[in-house]
Design a protein around this motif. Structure first.
Motif, PDB file in Angstrom:
ATOM      1  N   TYR A  28       0.828  -1.199   0.000  1.00 53.15           N
ATOM      2  CA  TYR A  28       0.000   0.000   0.000  1.00 53.15           C
ATOM      3  C   TYR A  28       0.866   1.253   0.000  1.00 53.15           C
ATOM      4  O   TYR A  28       1.960   1.277   0.583  1.00 53.15           O
ATOM      5  CB  TYR A  28      -0.916   0.025   1.229  1.00 53.15           C
ATOM      6  CG  TYR A  28      -1.882  -1.125   1.277  1.00 53.15           C
ATOM      7  CD1 TYR A  28      -2.972  -1.174   0.421  1.00 53.15           C
ATOM      8  CD2 TYR A  28      -1.685  -2.185   2.163  1.00 53.15           C
ATOM      9  CE1 TYR A  28      -3.855  -2.246   0.447  1.00 53.15           C
ATOM     10  CE2 TYR A  28      -2.560  -3.254   2.198  1.00 53.15           C
ATOM     11  CZ  TYR A  28      -3.642  -3.276   1.343  1.00 53.15           C
ATOM     12  OH  TYR A  28      -4.505  -4.338   1.366  1.00 53.15           O
ATOM     13  N   THR A  32      -8.031  -3.269  -0.293  1.00 51.08           N
ATOM     14  CA  THR A  32      -7.949  -3.610   1.127  1.00 51.08           C
ATOM     15  C   THR A  32      -8.332  -5.059   1.371  1.00 51.08           C
ATOM     16  O   THR A  32      -7.626  -5.785   2.068  1.00 51.08           O
ATOM     17  CB  THR A  32      -8.873  -2.690   1.949  1.00 51.08           C
ATOM     18  OG1 THR A  32      -8.567  -1.324   1.690  1.00 51.08           O
ATOM     19  CG2 THR A  32      -8.706  -2.961   3.441  1.00 51.08           C
ATOM     20  N   HIS A  42      -6.402  -7.528  -2.218  1.00 51.79           N
ATOM     21  CA  HIS A  42      -5.184  -7.081  -2.882  1.00 51.79           C
ATOM     22  C   HIS A  42      -4.713  -8.175  -3.843  1.00 51.79           C
ATOM     23  O   HIS A  42      -4.674  -9.357  -3.476  1.00 51.79           O
ATOM     24  CB  HIS A  42      -4.101  -6.799  -1.834  1.00 51.79           C
ATOM     25  CG  HIS A  42      -2.894  -6.129  -2.383  1.00 51.79           C
ATOM     26  ND1 HIS A  42      -1.956  -6.796  -3.151  1.00 51.79           N
ATOM     27  CD2 HIS A  42      -2.446  -4.842  -2.285  1.00 51.79           C
ATOM     28  CE1 HIS A  42      -0.993  -5.960  -3.491  1.00 51.79           C
ATOM     29  NE2 HIS A  42      -1.270  -4.770  -2.979  1.00 51.79           N
ATOM     30  N   VAL A  64      -2.046 -10.605  -2.570  1.00 56.52           N
ATOM     31  CA  VAL A  64      -2.568 -11.405  -1.461  1.00 56.52           C
ATOM     32  C   VAL A  64      -3.534 -12.469  -1.986  1.00 56.52           C
ATOM     33  O   VAL A  64      -3.458 -13.635  -1.595  1.00 56.52           O
ATOM     34  CB  VAL A  64      -3.273 -10.498  -0.433  1.00 56.52           C
ATOM     35  CG1 VAL A  64      -3.971 -11.344   0.635  1.00 56.52           C
ATOM     36  CG2 VAL A  64      -2.271  -9.550   0.218  1.00 56.52           C
ATOM     37  N   VAL A  90      -4.851 -11.980   7.305  1.00 56.81           N
ATOM     38  CA  VAL A  90      -4.087 -10.963   6.603  1.00 56.81           C
ATOM     39  C   VAL A  90      -4.087  -9.709   7.469  1.00 56.81           C
ATOM     40  O   VAL A  90      -5.137  -9.110   7.703  1.00 56.81           O
ATOM     41  CB  VAL A  90      -4.707 -10.665   5.220  1.00 56.81           C
ATOM     42  CG1 VAL A  90      -3.973  -9.507   4.545  1.00 56.81           C
ATOM     43  CG2 VAL A  90      -4.658 -11.908   4.344  1.00 56.81           C
ATOM     44  N   ASN A  91      -2.930  -9.349   7.987  1.00 52.77           N
ATOM     45  CA  ASN A  91      -2.788  -8.173   8.841  1.00 52.77           C
ATOM     46  C   ASN A  91      -2.302  -6.988   8.026  1.00 52.77           C
ATOM     47  O   ASN A  91      -1.340  -7.100   7.259  1.00 52.77           O
ATOM     48  CB  ASN A  91      -1.808  -8.434   9.978  1.00 52.77           C
ATOM     49  CG  ASN A  91      -2.362  -9.407  11.007  1.00 52.77           C
ATOM     50  OD1 ASN A  91      -1.684 -10.346  11.386  1.00 52.77           O
ATOM     51  ND2 ASN A  91      -3.575  -9.185  11.466  1.00 52.77           N
ATOM     52  N   ILE A  92      -2.973  -5.851   8.193  1.00 56.18           N
ATOM     53  CA  ILE A  92      -2.623  -4.617   7.502  1.00 56.18           C
ATOM     54  C   ILE A  92      -2.262  -3.569   8.548  1.00 56.18           C
ATOM     55  O   ILE A  92      -3.154  -2.966   9.162  1.00 56.18           O
ATOM     56  CB  ILE A  92      -3.782  -4.119   6.623  1.00 56.18           C
ATOM     57  CG1 ILE A  92      -4.212  -5.208   5.628  1.00 56.18           C
ATOM     58  CG2 ILE A  92      -3.381  -2.838   5.882  1.00 56.18           C
ATOM     59  CD1 ILE A  92      -5.466  -4.853   4.837  1.00 56.18           C
ATOM     60  N   VAL A 112       2.010  -5.868   4.336  1.00 52.40           N
ATOM     61  CA  VAL A 112       0.946  -6.802   4.684  1.00 52.40           C
ATOM     62  C   VAL A 112       1.614  -8.056   5.225  1.00 52.40           C
ATOM     63  O   VAL A 112       2.696  -8.431   4.771  1.00 52.40           O
ATOM     64  CB  VAL A 112       0.084  -7.157   3.451  1.00 52.40           C
ATOM     65  CG1 VAL A 112      -0.831  -8.331   3.733  1.00 52.40           C
ATOM     66  CG2 VAL A 112      -0.755  -5.958   3.028  1.00 52.40           C
TER      67      VAL A 112
END
Length: 330
Positions: free
Chosen positions: A93, A145, A148, A151, A205-207, A260
């Motif tokens: 991002y 978000t 992606h 991802v 999935v951690n942002i 990410v």
């Protein structure tokens, strides 16, 4: 932010280069969920946190085509995820995208918490650690978000093309937060009935919404622990991963905003104290194999959001009910 060498020995596979990684909890509840948030484990203060930062390989989103990852890059990424139980994707991002997410998130969190901003939204493990269920409205519902392209390519390779989203959460560690217990977000599918680990069935999935550092509480993880198979004596109300983790090497994961992190839900981890003067927040979106039926009741798609999504994103959220009404941007 550079990747530092771990003093405790993290994963040793070779995906690409740059930066580092972080993850937190995404409490998935349901039939195959651990006691992670119930308070049944004890003694987080008995295990000192490591200061070593994750030095495993990183996939750089700025250098690959998400829809068409070349076979070699994908193979190495999947190997890292398989061996370490987590994978860092750098430069997913832009600074502008992260700022928009953080600004909207902070406003939503203030509304949820009310006057006492450090109160808990729901019971969770460790003081001043807050979880909040996320609404599927912009910017949290933006295609970049929740789907992606890099991802999605990896999720499909690990979980199968029919994977779907089952939970959308967030984690904030306020200044003065304490240690959580070492925990998993889900138990192995067959618990102690199986003597060997199964393939991955769920990923979070951690942002990160800010730079994650050792100072502000970058999550502590035990690389490879997702492959540990319990015996009958390791499960049940008396199970204590904090005690078991003392025999294993851990690492702290720091990643810059814009990264990410994908993490196997079985990986042992814990939140640690935030010694900075600012809150540390991230989004946590959970995806699972298509044949798993569980979905968080809070996962609902506003009609206006559904109408804006392309077909491939709709398929990821096909198990969630579509609500009527006109939600506003967060």
């Amino acid at each position: 932010m550079a990747v530092h060498t771990s003093a405790t020995g993290a994963a040793a596979t070779d995906v690409a280069n740059t930066d580092a990684a972080n993850t937190d909890a995404a409490n998935t509840d349901a039939a195959n969920t651990d006691v992670a948030e119930t308070g049944e484990n004890s003694g987080p203060e008995t295990l000192a946190a490591t200061d070593g930062a994750f030095d495993g390989p990183v996939l750089d989103a700025a250098r690959v085509d998400g829809a068409n990852l070349d076979a070699d890059t994908l193979t190495r990424a999947l190997r890292t995820l398989r061996d370490a139980g987590m994978l860092v994707i750098a430069h997913a991002y832009s600074a502008e995208q992260v700022e928009r997410l953080r600004r909207s998130y902070d406003a939503l969190l203030r509304r949820e918490l009310g006057a006492e901003e450090t109160a808990r939204v729901q019971p969770t493990d460790g003081a001043r650690h807050v979880q909040m269920q996320m609404p599927l409205v912009p910017p949290f519902s933006d295609v970049e978000t929740v789907a992606h392209p890099v991802v999605v390519r990896i999720l499909a390779a690990v979980l199968g093309e029919s994977f779907h989203c089952c939970y959308y959460n967030s984690n904030t560690a306020f200044p003065g937060s304490t240690h959580q217990r070492v925990h998993r977000d889900t138990n192995p599918v067959f618990a102690s009935e199986q003597s060997v680990p199964t393939p991955t069935t769920g990923l979070v999935v951690n942002i990160p919404l800010c730079d994650f550092t050792v100072e502000n509480g970058a999550t502590e993880v035990w690389p490879g622990s997702h492959l540990i198979v319990d015996t009958a004596g390791d499960t049940g109300p008396g199970a204590d991963l904090t005690t078991r983790a003392q025999a294993l090497a851990s690492t702290r994961v720091d990643v810059p905003a814009g990264s990410v992190v994908l993490r196997d839900l079985r990986l042992w981890h814990r939140g640690v104290p935030n010694h900075s003067d600012a809150a540390r927040s991230m989004l946590a979106v959970v995806y699972q194999r298509g044949w798993l039926a569980w979905r968080a009741p809070s996962l609902r798609v506003p009609a206006a959001t559904w109408q804006t999504w392309p077909d491939h994103v709709r398929s990821i959220f096909a198990a969630a009910p579509v609500e009527r009404g006109d939600p506003t941007e967060a």
